[in-house]
Every structure is written in structure tokens, then in C-alpha cells.
Write a protein that holds these residues in place. Structure first.
Motif, mmCIF file in Angstrom:
data_model
loop_
_atom_site.group_PDB
_atom_site.id
_atom_site.type_symbol
_atom_site.label_atom_id
_atom_site.label_comp_id
_atom_site.label_asym_id
_atom_site.label_seq_id
_atom_site.Cartn_x
_atom_site.Cartn_y
_atom_site.Cartn_z
ATOM 1 N N LEU A 44 -10.342 -16.825 -26.891
ATOM 2 C CA LEU A 44 -9.980 -15.679 -27.713
ATOM 3 C C LEU A 44 -9.042 -16.150 -28.804
ATOM 4 O O LEU A 44 -8.114 -16.918 -28.540
ATOM 5 N N ARG A 45 -9.277 -15.719 -30.018
ATOM 6 C CA ARG A 45 -8.401 -16.066 -31.131
ATOM 7 C C ARG A 45 -7.776 -14.787 -31.673
ATOM 8 O O ARG A 45 -8.477 -13.839 -31.993
ATOM 9 N N LEU A 46 -6.444 -14.780 -31.749
ATOM 10 C CA LEU A 46 -5.715 -13.666 -32.345
ATOM 11 C C LEU A 46 -5.331 -14.059 -33.763
ATOM 12 O O LEU A 46 -4.858 -15.176 -33.993
ATOM 13 N N VAL A 47 -5.523 -13.153 -34.715
ATOM 14 C CA VAL A 47 -5.226 -13.433 -36.117
ATOM 15 C C VAL A 47 -4.483 -12.241 -36.708
ATOM 16 O O VAL A 47 -4.920 -11.102 -36.574
ATOM 17 N N CYS A 48 -3.374 -12.532 -37.376
ATOM 18 C CA CYS A 48 -2.590 -11.504 -38.056
ATOM 19 C C CYS A 48 -2.429 -11.916 -39.519
ATOM 20 O O CYS A 48 -1.774 -12.920 -39.815
#
Length: 133
Positions: A44-48
């Protein structure tokens, strides 16, 4: 527990919405901002997204080395601006997903505060190498 990485994250953090049928990405509304969750082949990749203003990149880069010592989220840039990202392994259980998501949200808040001019600004041209927290 739900099947894909995004569903597992949403369930672990108690998010009120669900991704539609095995979606490869989902945008969460968190603390007045958005965090994208992307299924990266099981991980899973979180991007902000922090800013679309390229003029902010040098100022943000002044903090990057020190933050790398404190957190596992990384500052990056593309043609559109600067963003923060973090990879979560597929093997992460619900407790790890929740903890990692919370610390990523804290990191996003810290970086947004810098953009809003909060706290200590890095020196324009330090005389010596400085690693900021």
C-alpha cells in the motif's frame, strides 16, 4: 478482513466509506486534507500532495534530511509539485496499518504547517551543514 490493501486499511482505521469493488486507489479526507491510498501490487502506498507551487520546493528541501531521521515518510517532487509518500508492506496487520497511517497523518500535518509558515524556517544558506528535525 477485506481483501485488497486499500480495503484492509479502510477497515483498520475505521474509515466511514469503503472503496468500490477492488479499486486500485482511494482518496481519504483527513484533517482537512486528502491522502491517496494506492494499491501497489499488494503493498500500500500513501501519498499526500503538499503543494503545486514549485517555488516552495527549495524551502521544503531544507527540512527533508532532518525529517528522514525522524520519520519513514519521504518528501518527493514531480512536475506538479511536492508530495509526501510512505509504503506499507502487504504483510502489515490491522494494528500496524492503523499505527503507520496515524504517523503518516502526523507527518502530513507537520509538512503542511511548514507551508503555512509555521515554526522555525530553515536558514537561506547555512554556513555549516544542518540537519533539521
Amino acid at each position: 478482513m477485506a481483501g485488497n490493501a486499500i480495503d484492509r486499511l479502510l477497515e483498520a482505521i475505521g474509515y466511514p466509506e469503503r472503496a468500490s469493488g477492488g479499486a486500485g486507489s482511494f482518496t481519504l479526507q483527513v484533517d482537512g486534507g486528502e491522502i491517496a491510498a494506492l494499491d501497489a501490487g499488494g503493498d500500500l502506498r500513501l501519498v499526500c500532495r503538499l503543494t503545486d507551487d514549485a517555488a516552495e520546493l527549495p524551502r521544503l528541501a531544507g527540512y527533508a534530511a532532518g525529517r528522514m531521521l525522524r520519520e519513514e515518510a519521504a518528501l518527493a517532487c514531480d512536475r506538479e509539485g511536492a508530495f509526501l509518500w510512505r509504503e506499507i508492506p502487504a504483510a502489515a496487520d490491522a494494528h500496524a496499518l492503523r499505527r503507520i497511517f496515524e504517523t503518516f497523518c502526523d507527518s502530513c500535518d507537520w509538512w503542511r504547517a511548514r507551508l503555512e509558515g509555521g515554526l522555525d524556517e530553515p536558514a537561506a544558506e547555512p554556513e555549516t551543514m544542518v540537519i533539521r528535525p
